[in-house]
Design a protein around this motif. Structure first.
Motif, PDB file in Angstrom:
ATOM      1  N   THR B 126       3.623   3.343  -3.716  1.00 47.04           N
ATOM      2  CA  THR B 126       2.279   3.807  -4.059  1.00 47.04           C
ATOM      3  C   THR B 126       1.242   3.390  -3.016  1.00 47.04           C
ATOM      4  O   THR B 126       0.323   4.149  -2.743  1.00 47.04           O
ATOM      5  N   GLU B 127       1.378   2.211  -2.453  1.00 48.58           N
ATOM      6  CA  GLU B 127       0.307   1.721  -1.585  1.00 48.58           C
ATOM      7  C   GLU B 127       0.561   2.014  -0.109  1.00 48.58           C
ATOM      8  O   GLU B 127      -0.363   2.063   0.680  1.00 48.58           O
ATOM      9  N   TYR B 128       1.805   2.148   0.282  1.00 46.51           N
ATOM     10  CA  TYR B 128       2.099   2.458   1.682  1.00 46.51           C
ATOM     11  C   TYR B 128       2.736   3.845   1.766  1.00 46.51           C
ATOM     12  O   TYR B 128       2.102   4.797   2.180  1.00 46.51           O
ATOM     13  N   GLY B 129       4.008   3.935   1.352  1.00 45.47           N
ATOM     14  CA  GLY B 129       4.655   5.237   1.283  1.00 45.47           C
ATOM     15  C   GLY B 129       4.718   5.974   2.604  1.00 45.47           C
ATOM     16  O   GLY B 129       4.645   7.198   2.647  1.00 45.47           O
ATOM     17  N   ARG B 130       4.800   5.261   3.709  1.00 48.51           N
ATOM     18  CA  ARG B 130       4.820   5.874   5.012  1.00 48.51           C
ATOM     19  C   ARG B 130       5.940   5.273   5.844  1.00 48.51           C
ATOM     20  O   ARG B 130       6.130   4.056   5.775  1.00 48.51           O
ATOM     21  N   ARG B 214      -9.818  -0.403  -5.625  1.00 49.71           N
ATOM     22  CA  ARG B 214      -9.246  -0.864  -4.354  1.00 49.71           C
ATOM     23  C   ARG B 214     -10.340  -0.983  -3.302  1.00 49.71           C
ATOM     24  O   ARG B 214     -10.430  -1.961  -2.574  1.00 49.71           O
ATOM     25  N   GLU B 215     -11.195   0.068  -3.254  1.00 44.19           N
ATOM     26  CA  GLU B 215     -12.227   0.077  -2.212  1.00 44.19           C
ATOM     27  C   GLU B 215     -13.225  -1.053  -2.409  1.00 44.19           C
ATOM     28  O   GLU B 215     -13.758  -1.584  -1.436  1.00 44.19           O
ATOM     29  N   ALA B 216     -13.465  -1.428  -3.670  1.00 48.00           N
ATOM     30  CA  ALA B 216     -14.376  -2.544  -3.916  1.00 48.00           C
ATOM     31  C   ALA B 216     -13.827  -3.811  -3.290  1.00 48.00           C
ATOM     32  O   ALA B 216     -14.570  -4.640  -2.776  1.00 48.00           O
ATOM     33  N   SER B 217     -12.524  -3.962  -3.327  1.00 50.06           N
ATOM     34  CA  SER B 217     -11.917  -5.142  -2.714  1.00 50.06           C
ATOM     35  C   SER B 217     -12.015  -5.067  -1.193  1.00 50.06           C
ATOM     36  O   SER B 217     -12.375  -6.051  -0.540  1.00 50.06           O
ATOM     37  N   LYS B 224      -5.525  -5.261   2.924  1.00 53.31           N
ATOM     38  CA  LYS B 224      -4.661  -4.595   1.956  1.00 53.31           C
ATOM     39  C   LYS B 224      -3.747  -5.588   1.232  1.00 53.31           C
ATOM     40  O   LYS B 224      -3.549  -5.500   0.022  1.00 53.31           O
ATOM     41  N   ALA B 225      -3.220  -6.545   2.003  1.00 52.45           N
ATOM     42  CA  ALA B 225      -2.275  -7.489   1.400  1.00 52.45           C
ATOM     43  C   ALA B 225      -2.935  -8.289   0.285  1.00 52.45           C
ATOM     44  O   ALA B 225      -2.400  -8.394  -0.820  1.00 52.45           O
ATOM     45  N   SER B 226      -4.131  -8.827   0.539  1.00 56.45           N
ATOM     46  CA  SER B 226      -4.721  -9.643  -0.521  1.00 56.45           C
ATOM     47  C   SER B 226      -5.265  -8.768  -1.632  1.00 56.45           C
ATOM     48  O   SER B 226      -5.353  -9.211  -2.776  1.00 56.45           O
ATOM     49  N   THR B 227      -5.610  -7.519  -1.329  1.00 59.51           N
ATOM     50  CA  THR B 227      -6.004  -6.605  -2.406  1.00 59.51           C
ATOM     51  C   THR B 227      -4.830  -6.344  -3.339  1.00 59.51           C
ATOM     52  O   THR B 227      -4.979  -6.373  -4.564  1.00 59.51           O
ATOM     53  N   ILE B 228      -3.663  -6.131  -2.765  1.00 58.68           N
ATOM     54  CA  ILE B 228      -2.481  -5.919  -3.603  1.00 58.68           C
ATOM     55  C   ILE B 228      -2.187  -7.165  -4.423  1.00 58.68           C
ATOM     56  O   ILE B 228      -1.964  -7.105  -5.629  1.00 58.68           O
ATOM     57  N   ARG B 229      -2.225  -8.299  -3.761  1.00 58.66           N
ATOM     58  CA  ARG B 229      -1.838  -9.542  -4.419  1.00 58.66           C
ATOM     59  C   ARG B 229      -2.832  -9.940  -5.497  1.00 58.66           C
ATOM     60  O   ARG B 229      -2.457 -10.345  -6.586  1.00 58.66           O
ATOM     61  N   ARG B 230      -4.123  -9.783  -5.211  1.00 52.83           N
ATOM     62  CA  ARG B 230      -5.112 -10.374  -6.114  1.00 52.83           C
ATOM     63  C   ARG B 230      -5.758  -9.376  -7.053  1.00 52.83           C
ATOM     64  O   ARG B 230      -6.329  -9.754  -8.076  1.00 52.83           O
ATOM     65  N   VAL B 231      -5.695  -8.080  -6.744  1.00 50.51           N
ATOM     66  CA  VAL B 231      -6.314  -7.096  -7.648  1.00 50.51           C
ATOM     67  C   VAL B 231      -5.269  -6.168  -8.254  1.00 50.51           C
ATOM     68  O   VAL B 231      -5.190  -6.015  -9.468  1.00 50.51           O
TER      69      VAL B 231
END
Ligand SMILES: Nc1ncnc2c1ncn2[C@@H]1O[C@H](COP(=O)(O)OP(=O)(O)OP(=O)(O)O)[C@@H](O)[C@H]1O
Ligand SMILES: [Mg+2]
Lengths: 314, 334
Positions: B126-130, B214-217, B224-231
């Motif tokens: 979902t977050e990378y997919g590339r 996500r954008e708020a983070s 991106k890494a800490s957004t995934i981990r913390r939000v």
């Protein structure tokens, strides 16, 4: 630095050694707004020290100085131009309102200022964006975004406690994890400045998503303020809120403009007239008119502005 | 003014006087909406739908009711606390403590592997997919695993874990032949059963987080890494739990993998050395029911009913938990 402190003490009276000032008299307001010209090298402390703040909102003049500037900024989504050749100044001490019909590129322009538009793969930008005399492209993007905060249309606190929401941007900055004790004063200060402290002081550990919509939006303001940004971008921050919450947020914004340069996108012309010092009217990606709020609303120079603004008030 | 033939083509026009059949119509003085013009076909269809729904309810009640009746009849508390014994006499063949614990161990191993792997895959998708081609390949892989019958997974697992370099996961005989059957080998195949469920629920949870969160983070200077981990992961927590619980239900209920990959002994038999229990063999409630049913060797239907009842209760409890988790703790942005 001494000079600046002297300024603060003297209040409105400019000293003899003060750099040359341009005086602008805005028709709509009784108070002259002075624009300071700063041509020195970028100073990291520069933005943090409010070297001239107005004491009372409507009584004293506000020290206005440039924070951000765009030069011939254009943004296209896969060939479709959304913003074309916009020159804009964002000043601290002012609220700048971006108005214009839907789809004219307000959000795109706003999101380019903190380089959030780069998250859209199709978006292409040309032209320069300057923050404190430095091209934003030279910034580390995370550093830039902590200096240029943003608020969204929908309140979006993270699913964690009120305290953790406000402390979110402060954590994991350095190598050491700051402790709650160290963060507490900053969090409290941010909540106070966002006008939320009185309501949440006793339940900082409650989940943020349990707050009302208006409180959530103010929490998001506090969350942005905690990382002490110099510029705050607001994209229709009140459009999902009731009139009372909207009023509280507007008050908060007006108070904040002394510390942070504020850019607000709004569809509500009454709101723009209430809180904005300067207004930019956009139409189909063009910046049609940019000037003091009183002039844009009272005596628009362009016919298109006249039409849009007239429709909003008539 | 000329009329464009193409746009003014003749055809059925909405008649304001007569509503379409079946459309809700507000009749004056009736205080509400009334249906008009139900055709006989519609009526039969509706009756059939009713009938199907009711039949399902009857089936569900019958299963639970019958199992409860048998279960209460044959289940004794000491069955839950005593090990199975090899005996033809049902009064001395013991209880099913070992299968109960076996189910627990196998479930824990299965979700223990499936959660981290599944969440990792879901986040990547979902977050990378590339590159997109690889993402499609991974998605197809997940679908293939989800669609593979568990007996096929079991046979495949046996093939893999009987390779000589897989010896650490099970028991190696004198001659160097690898047994391939153990809690670990069965548990890893069970993980494949739970994996698609964990991936699906996590992806759905991640998809339901609005983009502006996500954008708020990012707007606070986070990468991106800490957004995934913390939000994102905390927001997806209830989705992950839902997927894991669904997976646990599937693992508890699977028989084929247990029969093929956990050995034939009813008692838990640990191997020697470090992690002996995990490398050892045993049984679960499903294999116990199977072995004690008339199709197995024990032919002790009373024990089978009692164990089946316990198994059913566990799975129903897990399903109940899924509903509870799904409702609670799910962050709601407007
Ligand atoms: N991600 C995107 N991909 C492609 N085109 C986009 C994208 N985002 C915006 N656009 C286009 O760019 C133009 C400007 O959009 P933008 O969202 O900036 O307008 P806006 O002034 O904020 O409108 P509104 O007042 O409705 O929020 C529109 O024509 C829109 O269709
Ligand atoms: Mg917009």
């Amino acid at each position: 630095m001494e000079l600046k402190e002297e300024q603060t003490q003297n209040g409105s009276a400019p000293g003899a050694e003060v750099p040359p000032l341009r005086q602008i008299v805005v028709e709509s307001e009784t108070v002259p707004i002075r624009v300071g010209d700063y041509a020195g090298p970028p100073d990291p402390e520069y933005g943090r020290e409010p070297w001239q703040l107005n004491a009372g909102l409507d009584s004293d003049p506000i020290w206005v100085e440039e924070r951000m500037r765009t030069e011939a900024l254009s943004i296209a989504y896969g060939g479709k131009v959304a913003v074309s050749a916009v020159d804009l100044e964002v000043n601290s001490g002012e609220v700048l309102a971006l108005i214009g019909p839907s789809g004219c590129g307000k959000t795109t322009l706003l999101r380019s200022l903190n380089r959030l538009v780069e998250l859209t793969p199709a978006a292409r930008r040309t032209g320069r964006i300057i923050l404190d005399n430095q091209d934003v492209d030279t910034f580390d993007v995370t550093r830039l975004r902590s200096r240029v905060g943003m608020l969204f249309q929908q309140p979006n606190p993270f699913p964690m406690s009120i305290f953790d929401n406000v402390a979110y941007g402060l954590r994991e900055r350095g190598s050491k994890k700051p402790r709650r004790k160290q963060l507490e004063p900053i969090v409290v200060d941010a909540l106070e400045r966002a006008g939320l402290w009185d309501e949440v002081s006793s339940n900082l550990n409650h989940p943020a998503l349990a707050l009302s919509g208006g409180q959530q939006q103010r929490l998001c303001i506090a969350r942005s303020l905690a990382v002490s940004p110099e510029v705050l971008l607001l994209d229709e921050p009140c459009s999902a809120l009731d009139p009372i919450s909207t009023g509280i947020i507007e008050e908060t914004i007006v108070e904040l403009r002394n510390e942070v340069a504020i850019v607000i996108v709004t569809h509500n012309l009454q709101q723009a007239a209430r809180i904005a010092d300067r207004v930019a009217f956009m139409y189909l990606g063009d910046m049609v008119e940019y000037g003091p709020a009183g002039q844009v609303f009272g005596a628009p120079r362009e016919a298109r502005t006249q039409e849009y603004v007239g429709g909003g008030f008539g | 003014m000329s009329i464009d033939v193409r746009t003014a083509a003749p055809g059925p026009r909405p008649n304001p006087e007569r509503p379409a059949p079946g459309a809700p119509v507000k009749l004056p003085g009736t205080g509400g909406q009334q249906q008009t013009g139900w055709s006989i076909g519609d009526r039969i269809g509706l009756a059939a739908a009713w009938f199907c729904g009711i039949s399902l309810c009857v089936a569900a009640v019958a299963i639970v009711g019958f199992m409860a009746w048998k279960g209460v009849q044959y289940l004794h508390l000491e069955m839950l606390t005593s090990s199975p014994e090899a005996s033809l006499d049902q009064s001395t063949s013991g209880g099913f403590l070992d299968p109960l614990v076996g189910t627990l161990i196998l479930t824990l191993i299965g979700v223990g592997i499936a959660i981290p792997v599944g969440v990792g895959i879901a986040v990547w998708l979902t977050e990378y997919g590339r590159p997109a081609g690889l993402a499609r390949l991974v998605e197809s892989g997940v679908e293939i695993v989800a669609g593979t019958p568990s007996i096929v997974l079991a046979i495949f697992g046996l093939l893999v874990f009987q390779q000589s370099f897989m010896g650490v996961f099970s028991f190696t005989a004198e001659g160097g032949a690898v047994f391939g059957r153990s809690f670990l080998t069965a548990g890893s195949m069970m993980a494949l059963i739970a994996l698609p469920l964990v991936i699906g629920a996590t992806r759905e949870a991640l998809h339901s987080i609005p983009r502006h969160v996500r954008e708020a983070s990012y707007a606070l200077g986070k990468d991106k890494a800490s957004t995934i981990r913390r939000v994102l992961l905390p927001s997806a927590r209830s989705g992950i739990a839902t997927g894991a619980t669904l997976g646990m239900g599937r693992i508890c209920g699977d028989t084929a993998i247990v029969v093929v990959l956990l050995g034939a002994s009813m008692q838990t038999t640990p191997e020697e050395g470090f992690g002996g229990l995990l490398r050892g063999t045993g049984s679960t409630l499903t294999s116990y029911v199977y072995n004690n049913s008339p199709s197995g060797e024990g032919n002790a239907p009373e024990k089978a009913y009692a164990a089946a009842f316990v198994l059913l209760m566990i799975v129903l409890l897990l399903n109940f938990a899924v509903g509870l988790i799904g409702k609670r703790n799910k962050p709601q942005w407007n």
